[in-house]
Design a protein around this motif. Sequence first.
Motif, PDB file in Angstrom:
ATOM      1  N   SER A  59     -30.011  -4.472   1.701  1.00 18.97           N
ATOM      2  CA  SER A  59     -29.061  -3.997   2.937  1.00 18.97           C
ATOM      3  C   SER A  59     -30.105  -3.748   4.184  1.00 18.97           C
ATOM      4  O   SER A  59     -31.383  -3.864   4.172  1.00 18.97           O
ATOM      5  CB  SER A  59     -28.635  -2.597   2.513  1.00 18.97           C
ATOM      6  N   ASN A  60     -29.418  -3.770   5.329  1.00 18.61           N
ATOM      7  CA  ASN A  60     -30.142  -3.434   6.434  1.00 18.61           C
ATOM      8  C   ASN A  60     -31.179  -4.472   7.016  1.00 18.61           C
ATOM      9  O   ASN A  60     -32.344  -4.378   7.288  1.00 18.61           O
ATOM     10  CB  ASN A  60     -30.881  -2.040   6.704  1.00 18.61           C
ATOM     11  N   ASP A  79     -26.690  -4.775  -3.435  1.00 25.45           N
ATOM     12  CA  ASP A  79     -26.548  -4.043  -2.144  1.00 25.45           C
ATOM     13  C   ASP A  79     -26.786  -4.939  -0.741  1.00 25.45           C
ATOM     14  O   ASP A  79     -27.779  -5.214  -0.522  1.00 25.45           O
ATOM     15  CB  ASP A  79     -27.434  -2.850  -2.110  1.00 25.45           C
ATOM     16  N   GLU A  89     -25.113  -3.931   2.208  1.00 26.19           N
ATOM     17  CA  GLU A  89     -24.624  -3.260   3.261  1.00 26.19           C
ATOM     18  C   GLU A  89     -25.496  -3.444   4.873  1.00 26.19           C
ATOM     19  O   GLU A  89     -26.659  -3.699   4.707  1.00 26.19           O
ATOM     20  CB  GLU A  89     -24.638  -1.739   3.118  1.00 26.19           C
ATOM     21  N   ASN A  90     -24.951  -3.342   5.833  1.00 21.77           N
ATOM     22  CA  ASN A  90     -25.334  -3.440   7.083  1.00 21.77           C
ATOM     23  C   ASN A  90     -26.185  -4.542   7.425  1.00 21.77           C
ATOM     24  O   ASN A  90     -27.496  -4.700   7.560  1.00 21.77           O
ATOM     25  CB  ASN A  90     -26.326  -2.219   7.311  1.00 21.77           C
ATOM     26  N   LEU A 148     -22.145  -3.922  -2.783  1.00 24.89           N
ATOM     27  CA  LEU A 148     -21.945  -2.936  -1.688  1.00 24.89           C
ATOM     28  C   LEU A 148     -22.115  -3.637  -0.153  1.00 24.89           C
ATOM     29  O   LEU A 148     -23.092  -4.142  -0.197  1.00 24.89           O
ATOM     30  CB  LEU A 148     -23.083  -1.914  -1.467  1.00 24.89           C
ATOM     31  N   VAL A 149     -20.986  -3.843   0.480  1.00 26.58           N
ATOM     32  CA  VAL A 149     -20.931  -4.991   1.570  1.00 26.58           C
ATOM     33  C   VAL A 149     -20.575  -4.064   2.909  1.00 26.58           C
ATOM     34  O   VAL A 149     -20.183  -4.643   3.734  1.00 26.58           O
ATOM     35  CB  VAL A 149     -19.977  -5.878   1.238  1.00 26.58           C
ATOM     36  N   MET A 150     -20.272  -2.810   3.085  1.00 27.97           N
ATOM     37  CA  MET A 150     -20.044  -1.909   4.009  1.00 27.97           C
ATOM     38  C   MET A 150     -21.027  -2.321   5.380  1.00 27.97           C
ATOM     39  O   MET A 150     -22.144  -2.736   5.060  1.00 27.97           O
ATOM     40  CB  MET A 150     -20.055  -0.464   3.918  1.00 27.97           C
ATOM     41  N   GLY A 151     -20.401  -2.403   6.696  1.00 29.07           N
ATOM     42  CA  GLY A 151     -21.383  -2.566   7.786  1.00 29.07           C
ATOM     43  C   GLY A 151     -21.726  -3.748   7.982  1.00 29.07           C
ATOM     44  O   GLY A 151     -22.786  -4.074   8.602  1.00 29.07           O
ATOM     45  N   ASN A 152     -20.765  -4.836   7.496  1.00 27.49           N
ATOM     46  CA  ASN A 152     -20.830  -6.217   8.016  1.00 27.49           C
ATOM     47  C   ASN A 152     -19.945  -6.785   8.818  1.00 27.49           C
ATOM     48  O   ASN A 152     -19.011  -5.797   9.452  1.00 27.49           O
ATOM     49  CB  ASN A 152     -20.875  -7.277   6.818  1.00 27.49           C
ATOM     50  N   SER A 212     -16.313  -0.682  -5.584  1.00 27.71           N
ATOM     51  CA  SER A 212     -16.920  -1.928  -6.069  1.00 27.71           C
ATOM     52  C   SER A 212     -15.865  -2.646  -7.073  1.00 27.71           C
ATOM     53  O   SER A 212     -15.696  -3.768  -7.095  1.00 27.71           O
ATOM     54  CB  SER A 212     -18.284  -1.784  -6.872  1.00 27.71           C
TER      55      SER A 212
END
Length: 424
Positions: free
Chosen positions: A348-349, A370, A372-373, A393-397, A411
Amino acid sequence: RVAITAGVLASLPGLQILDMRNNQLKEMGELPASIQSVALDGNKITGLILEGYQHLATVSANNNILTHLRVGNLPALKALSVCVNRLEFIEPLLNCPALSEVMVGKNFLTSLDFIAPCIPTITLLDCSDNKIMAIPDNIPTMVSLRRLDLTNNDLNALPPKLSLMDSLTSLCVEGNPLRTIRREIIAKGTAAIKDYLRLKLEPTEVEESGPTVPDIKPDEIMMKTKVLELDRNKEVNGDTWDQALVCGVVRLSMQYCSLTTVPDHVFNLRANLQELELGHNNLHVLPSEIGKMVKLRKLNLMNNNFKELPAEISSLTALEDLNLAHNKFDRIPDCILTLGGLCNLIISNNQIGKLEPDKMMNLRSLQCLDLENNNIGRLTPEISLLPSLRTLLVMGNTFKIPRADVLAKGSAEVLAWLKNKVPQ
């Protein structure tokens, strides 16, 4: 000839040993949490799923008609035997940290990928009388393996690195169409085979001698815990590293140390190190020596400045947990995509722009991904086909589909949505 009604065994809370050999069972339902040993040889079972039994130590299901086997999350499992069945594929043996003996002879297996999560612990591997065509690169990294039986398969070559396996005392390869080693050498046994293979090693494949272990009194606490915590230390004296070497530490943490390079002393601990924490530093490059740390199960590189990883990462076949969060990756490094035993990948990030599921299908053990972001513009449906994936986990794309309300459901919902979008 016993038949078991569904739910009957699960209602026996004190049951520890189940011996149902030589009956007419066609299936096996839920077992009680207390179960320690299961013997199902000589039945007609076609599918077997054993997961989550905390005390189960031995499983024997030889001489059935198994075509499907899933075994995982069994922390006490030591021996698994499913010889003489009809298995063409076995799901990865996830989270079985005590597993020592695996016997799958006389099936129809073409691959040994299922053992990847248990590489460090297996001492006996019997895969005789199958259809295996190649020995995976991770087999020579099995530091505990003493007996390997590949009799009567479809092998046409043996990897020279088998000769470097000091613990391997029994290697059976008779009955294979081997083209690179003469029959008379095979007939002389394990020592002769390893001697021959050693001659075929490339100079770069011969491991140099390890670091000299200092002759000092071990630190009592470090010897007991096998842990060296150096977080927030800007300087580490030589005596500390000597103690780490003498005590055979299995976990090293050097977070928040303002590191710009990985100290050479870290790689001197490769004989025993299983967990390496290098998060929250200022690292840009990971040395290729990381590939020699073949016992690593956990590697934390979060909050650094990595844009890429060395190809030698692919040698870490025991690796289960990899944290690359808060770096500068614009794609998932190719060297990770061959790690069949990897269970958790946190990346992530970062700056990842797209996913390539076709390159990721070797991650058969991956349970948590994960992402995310990042900058992922399209969530490719085929990512849902990873066989062990449970958490995505894929939020923030930047993608718009699936919508935020689908992502918010978790998920399971996201994976189900993606599977429905996979082209038929």
